[in-house]
Motif scaffolding. Structure first.
Motif, PDB file in Angstrom:
ATOM      1  N   ARG A 313       0.632  -1.392  -0.042  1.00  0.00           N
ATOM      2  CA  ARG A 313      -0.113  -0.175  -0.067  1.00  0.00           C
ATOM      3  C   ARG A 313       0.897   1.327   0.007  1.00  0.00           C
ATOM      4  NH1 ARG A 313      -3.646  -0.979   5.000  1.00  0.00           N
ATOM      5  NH2 ARG A 313      -2.845  -3.090   5.265  1.00  0.00           N
ATOM      6  N   ILE A 314       2.206   1.139   0.382  1.00  0.00           N
ATOM      7  CA  ILE A 314       2.804   2.429   0.637  1.00  0.00           C
ATOM      8  C   ILE A 314       3.637   2.527  -0.701  1.00  0.00           C
ATOM      9  CG2 ILE A 314       4.955   3.258   1.908  1.00  0.00           C
ATOM     10  CD1 ILE A 314       4.155   1.827   4.278  1.00  0.00           C
ATOM     11  N   VAL A 315       4.195   1.537  -1.115  1.00  0.00           N
ATOM     12  CA  VAL A 315       5.122   1.737  -2.408  1.00  0.00           C
ATOM     13  C   VAL A 315       4.268   2.370  -3.568  1.00  0.00           C
ATOM     14  CG1 VAL A 315       6.523   0.581  -4.111  1.00  0.00           C
ATOM     15  CG2 VAL A 315       6.571  -0.262  -1.535  1.00  0.00           C
ATOM     16  N   ALA A 316       3.174   1.805  -3.808  1.00  0.00           N
ATOM     17  CA  ALA A 316       2.269   2.257  -5.106  1.00  0.00           C
ATOM     18  C   ALA A 316       1.069   3.208  -4.647  1.00  0.00           C
ATOM     19  CB  ALA A 316       1.871   0.848  -5.320  1.00  0.00           C
ATOM     20  N   ARG A 317       1.211   4.031  -3.679  1.00  0.00           N
ATOM     21  CA  ARG A 317       0.384   5.090  -3.540  1.00  0.00           C
ATOM     22  C   ARG A 317      -0.043   5.628  -4.547  1.00  0.00           C
ATOM     23  NH1 ARG A 317       0.913   8.425   2.241  1.00  0.00           N
ATOM     24  NH2 ARG A 317       0.103   6.881   3.472  1.00  0.00           N
ATOM     25  N   PRO A 318      -1.281   6.030  -5.040  1.00  0.00           N
ATOM     26  CA  PRO A 318      -2.385   5.899  -4.337  1.00  0.00           C
ATOM     27  C   PRO A 318      -3.133   4.549  -4.522  1.00  0.00           C
ATOM     28  CG  PRO A 318      -3.061   6.968  -6.183  1.00  0.00           C
ATOM     29  CD  PRO A 318      -1.471   6.906  -6.201  1.00  0.00           C
ATOM     30  N   SER A 319      -2.429   3.690  -5.446  1.00  0.00           N
ATOM     31  CA  SER A 319      -3.069   2.269  -5.980  1.00  0.00           C
ATOM     32  C   SER A 319      -2.374   1.472  -4.888  1.00  0.00           C
ATOM     33  CB  SER A 319      -2.968   1.916  -7.082  1.00  0.00           C
ATOM     34  OG  SER A 319      -1.649   1.584  -7.584  1.00  0.00           O
ATOM     35  N   GLU A 320      -2.281   0.045  -4.993  1.00  0.00           N
ATOM     36  CA  GLU A 320      -1.589  -1.083  -4.303  1.00  0.00           C
ATOM     37  C   GLU A 320      -1.402  -2.177  -4.992  1.00  0.00           C
ATOM     38  OE1 GLU A 320      -5.343  -3.169  -2.352  1.00  0.00           O
ATOM     39  OE2 GLU A 320      -5.050  -1.324  -1.488  1.00  0.00           O
ATOM     40  N   ILE A 321       0.008  -2.734  -4.551  1.00  0.00           N
ATOM     41  CA  ILE A 321       0.347  -4.069  -5.125  1.00  0.00           C
ATOM     42  C   ILE A 321      -0.106  -5.233  -3.875  1.00  0.00           C
ATOM     43  CG2 ILE A 321       2.495  -5.161  -5.716  1.00  0.00           C
ATOM     44  CD1 ILE A 321       3.947  -2.474  -5.541  1.00  0.00           C
ATOM     45  N   ASP A 322      -0.547  -6.341  -4.983  1.00  0.00           N
ATOM     46  CA  ASP A 322      -1.236  -7.448  -4.170  1.00  0.00           C
ATOM     47  C   ASP A 322      -0.014  -7.843  -3.400  1.00  0.00           C
ATOM     48  OD1 ASP A 322      -3.692  -7.358  -5.119  1.00  0.00           O
ATOM     49  OD2 ASP A 322      -3.121  -8.338  -7.016  1.00  0.00           O
ATOM     50  N   VAL A 323      -0.220  -8.610  -2.279  1.00  0.00           N
ATOM     51  CA  VAL A 323       0.798  -9.431  -1.534  1.00  0.00           C
ATOM     52  C   VAL A 323       1.401 -10.389  -2.183  1.00  0.00           C
ATOM     53  CG1 VAL A 323      -0.110  -8.868   0.746  1.00  0.00           C
ATOM     54  CG2 VAL A 323      -0.902 -10.772  -0.379  1.00  0.00           C
ATOM     55  N   GLY A 324       0.507 -11.228  -3.257  1.00  0.00           N
ATOM     56  CA  GLY A 324       1.359 -12.217  -3.983  1.00  0.00           C
ATOM     57  C   GLY A 324       2.525 -11.617  -4.769  1.00  0.00           C
ATOM     58  N   ILE A 325       2.158 -10.643  -5.280  1.00  0.00           N
ATOM     59  CA  ILE A 325       3.579  -9.959  -5.998  1.00  0.00           C
ATOM     60  C   ILE A 325       4.841  -9.668  -5.029  1.00  0.00           C
ATOM     61  CG2 ILE A 325       4.213  -7.848  -7.374  1.00  0.00           C
ATOM     62  CD1 ILE A 325       1.610  -7.950  -8.349  1.00  0.00           C
TER      63      ILE A 325
END
Lengths: 347, 346
Positions: A313-325
């Motif tokens: 959630r932090i890296v790709a603000r405002p969107s997010e990266i799935d935990v699987g990635i």
């Protein structure tokens, strides 16, 4: 390793860390997990105050901030549950197959669960959460047996590299089937991504509550197998000599492991590498006794998945990266490191 | 030692037989490709008779057919052949060089590298044409180097290289998936192209760079086929036979990676084509002899047939990569079983 010579001193030291040390680590790991859980509720694309957090966790959704916190609670809980399940499942798999590369993702078992859920939805109209979990567990079980049979054919039995190769091949094969089954169904194929890459973003308590009983049973079965896993670690012959019914013990532990990763995949999709990394880390902390290793893996696995979710959630603000990635990025280098340490016949 | 005249004759007869079989297989494959190519130009939503298709190809203006055949079916079929030839050729080159059928570029992460680079280039940096191809080739060369470097520990063991490649491939698939999720709208068609490979929406713009890469790199690889066969006997033996081993290896790696990169930038990593083509070709032409040309033809035939099946055989239009993936999966498993049984390099 069937000699009766006692292991060297250092081996004993690793096998039996003082209880004091273990308890200390237990406190540390638990504290880290709590901190991460708080961070997971507090951090997201919208900044919130402490008052909002308290209100939101309490169920209040009066302001947008409180509502944001409110939606972060279920995904945090899901990350904790799934992380624990996958880590314990991986630890048990590594014990059952005596294989440092054991992981429900690497061995293709999560993909098997995923395919079973998709097939159940597309062909048999299985829509209920409980039905999907049963389908996932069945798929995970069938895949586990298949991969083990494939990997243990030929000379030398189920060596780590053969198992990993069989798992990766099965995983690639199943990924193709997942798309083939899902694509004709527009309602399912819109979510194809979540069945190829796991995430906790879509968490809700409704689905989770159905998975909890399965996770609990899986965890209890795994914990009850801890002692036999310790015997199995000495080799089948020694374990049999110690009075262990090797086949039964192995089957029981495998069932616990399959239940855990099947149920976890049913609610969060296939997430790889958690079950690989965590047990290795925990062995460094508390030694190889499964009675300690399994609960430790559960706590640490929860921590890893919550941390991965927060990071995404932090890296790709405002969107997010799935935990699987994220777990693939953390885990694949670890996987490569373990592979590099394995001895294989030169070409 | 004096060989008996009859045994000399028998060896000669066997050699003739092999050459004949090879010739027959190659011509059958080539004609099969021509037939499927023609069929794929004729059939579709509307059927156009061969006469119309020929006129379109010759440049005549035929109402309806000019657009449908000239701009939709022709680039698609041409791209299918180009990509199939490229993947088949590159796949068997890797398999021969590393002496392991599992060491094909689509299993050890090289195709994934090209795919991730192409997806990043197109979606994140809005590149097109040459830029995408350049990025794809740089990325896949980098991946090849990385895998080789990580697998090298006083010699490269096949299994270690393959497993390290699988680990790298997992990371690269994550990059692709993340890039796709950043594309704003999750576009299923675009996603499937970069995850499994697809010819949907194929255009001349995509086909032409891949075509030129094949024209340049294909003959280079085919020219190295004799040296490559010698290297199957081991590096020392090959060197003793007069092969410049390191130079051949570099040439093969660069050309094969180039073919994979250009093909993937155009159509995505069409699943298992590079992996399947070589073993199928080996079955067809039997032991001995270079597999490069037959494998390239098998690759082209696979992609053409799979695309045709994917488009029309089922109720849903499946992208070509899903069809080849489902066809290839059982074979992959079978190969693992067979390798394990035989002891192999595992």
């Amino acid at each position: 390793m069937t000699t009766a010579v006692s292991p060297p001193e250092s081996g004993v030291a690793i096998l039996r860390r003082p209880t004091r040390v273990r308890l200390l680590w237990l406190l540390v790991v638990a504290a880290v997990l709590v901190a991460l859980a708080v961070a997971s509720v507090a951090i997201g694309s919208r900044d919130v105050t402490w008052a909002d957090i308290l209100a939101g966790v309490g169920g209040s959704i009066d302001t947008i901030e409180q509502a944001a916190v409110y939606t972060r609670v279920p995904r945090t809980v899901l990350a904790i549950l799934v992380g624990a399940a996958l880590a314990v499942s991986g630890a048990v798999m590594q014990g059952v197959t005596r294989n440092p590369l054991g992981d429900p993702g690497i061995l293709g078992i999560n993909m098997g669960a995923s395919l079973a859920v998709i097939t159940g939805m597309a062909w048999f109209g299985i829509g209920s959460a409980v039905g999907q979990i049963w389908a996932a567990i069945a798929g995970a079980g069938i895949t586990a047996v298949l991969v083990y049979v494939l990997g243990s054919m030929g000379r030398g039995g189920a060596t780590p590299l053969k198992l990993a190769l069989a798992g990766a091949a099965t995983s690639a094969a199943l990924a193709s089937f997942i798309i083939a089954v899902a694509l004709p169904r527009g309602d399912i194929s819109a979510n194809i991504r979540s069945w190829q890459i796991g995430g906790v973003g879509g968490a809700n308590f409704e689905n989770m509550q159905h998975a909890v009983p399965f996770l609990v049973v899986g965890f209890v079965v795994s914990m009850l197998s801890a002692r036999s896993l310790n015997s199995l670690a000495l080799g089948d012959d020694v374990a049999a000599g110690l009075g262990e019914r090797v086949a039964t013990a192995r089957a029981a532990a495998a069932i616990g492991s399959v239940m855990l990763c099947g149920a976890a995949t049913a609610v969060a999709g296939p997430i790889a590498f958690v079950g690989l990394v965590i047990p290795h880390l925990c062995r460094l902390l508390v030694g190889v006794d499964h009675r300690w290793l399994l609960p430790f893996s559960a706590l640490t696995g929860s921590g890893l998945l919550v941390a991965a979710d927060v990071l995404g959630r932090i890296v790709a603000r405002p969107s997010e990266i799935d935990v699987g990635i994220i777990t693939a990025f953390v885990g694949a280098p670890f996987f490569i490191a373990v592979v590099r340490r394995q001895k294989v016949r030169e070409l | 030692m004096q060989a008996a005249p009859e045994s000399v004759e028998r060896v000669a007869a066997l050699r003739d037989q092999r050459a004949l079989r090879r010739g027959v297989v190659i011509s059958v494959l080539a004609s099969a490709i021509a037939i499927v190519f023609a069929v794929s130009l004729m059939v579709g939503q509307t059927f156009y008779p061969p006469a119309d298709v020929v006129r379109v190809i010759l440049g005549d203006d035929v109402a309806g057919a000019s657009f449908t055949v000239g701009w939709l079916r022709l680039p698609r079929a041409v791209l299918a052949i180009v990509v199939g030839l490229s993947f088949g050729l590159a796949g068997v080159a890797f398999q021969t060089m590393l002496r392991n059928p599992l060491a094909s570029p689509d299993i050890i992460g090289i195709s994934e590298g090209a795919s991730a680079a192409a997806a990043v280039g197109i979606i994140m940096f809005s590149l097109s044409g040459t830029g995408v191809s350049a990025l794809a080739i740089a990325a896949s060369l980098g991946v090849a180097l990385l895998i080789y470097g990580l697998a090298y520990r006083g010699g490269v063991a096949g299994t270690r290289l393959i497993l390290i490649g699988i680990g790298i491939a997992a990371m690269l698939r994550s990059v692709t998936a993340y890039t796709l999720s950043q594309a704003g709208q999750w576009d299923l068609q675009e996603a499937l192209r970069w995850l499994t490979g697809s010819l949907n929406g194929a255009s001349w713009e995509q086909a032409i760079p891949a075509f030129f890469a094949l024209v340049v790199l294909g003959p280079l690889l085919l020219g190295a086929s004799r040296n490559l066969s010698a290297m199957q006997l081991g590096d020392d033996t090959a060197a003793a036979l007069g092969v410049r081993v390191e130079r051949t290896r570099l040439l093969v790696v660069v050309s094969a990676v180039g073919l994979i990169a250009f093909g993937t930038a155009a159509a995505g990593p069409v699943a298992f084509v590079a992996f399947l083509a070589g073993p199928i070709a080996a079955r067809l032409i039997g032991p001995r002899g270079s597999l490069l040309l037959p494998a390239a033809l098998v690759g082209a035939l696979l992609v053409l047939v799979a695309d045709l099946l994917g488009q029309y055989a089922f109720g849903t239009r499946f992208p070509v990569g899903v069809v080849t993936g489902v066809l290839g999966a059982p074979y992959l498993i079978y190969l693992i079983v067979r390798t394990n049984r035989a002891g192999g390099s595992l």
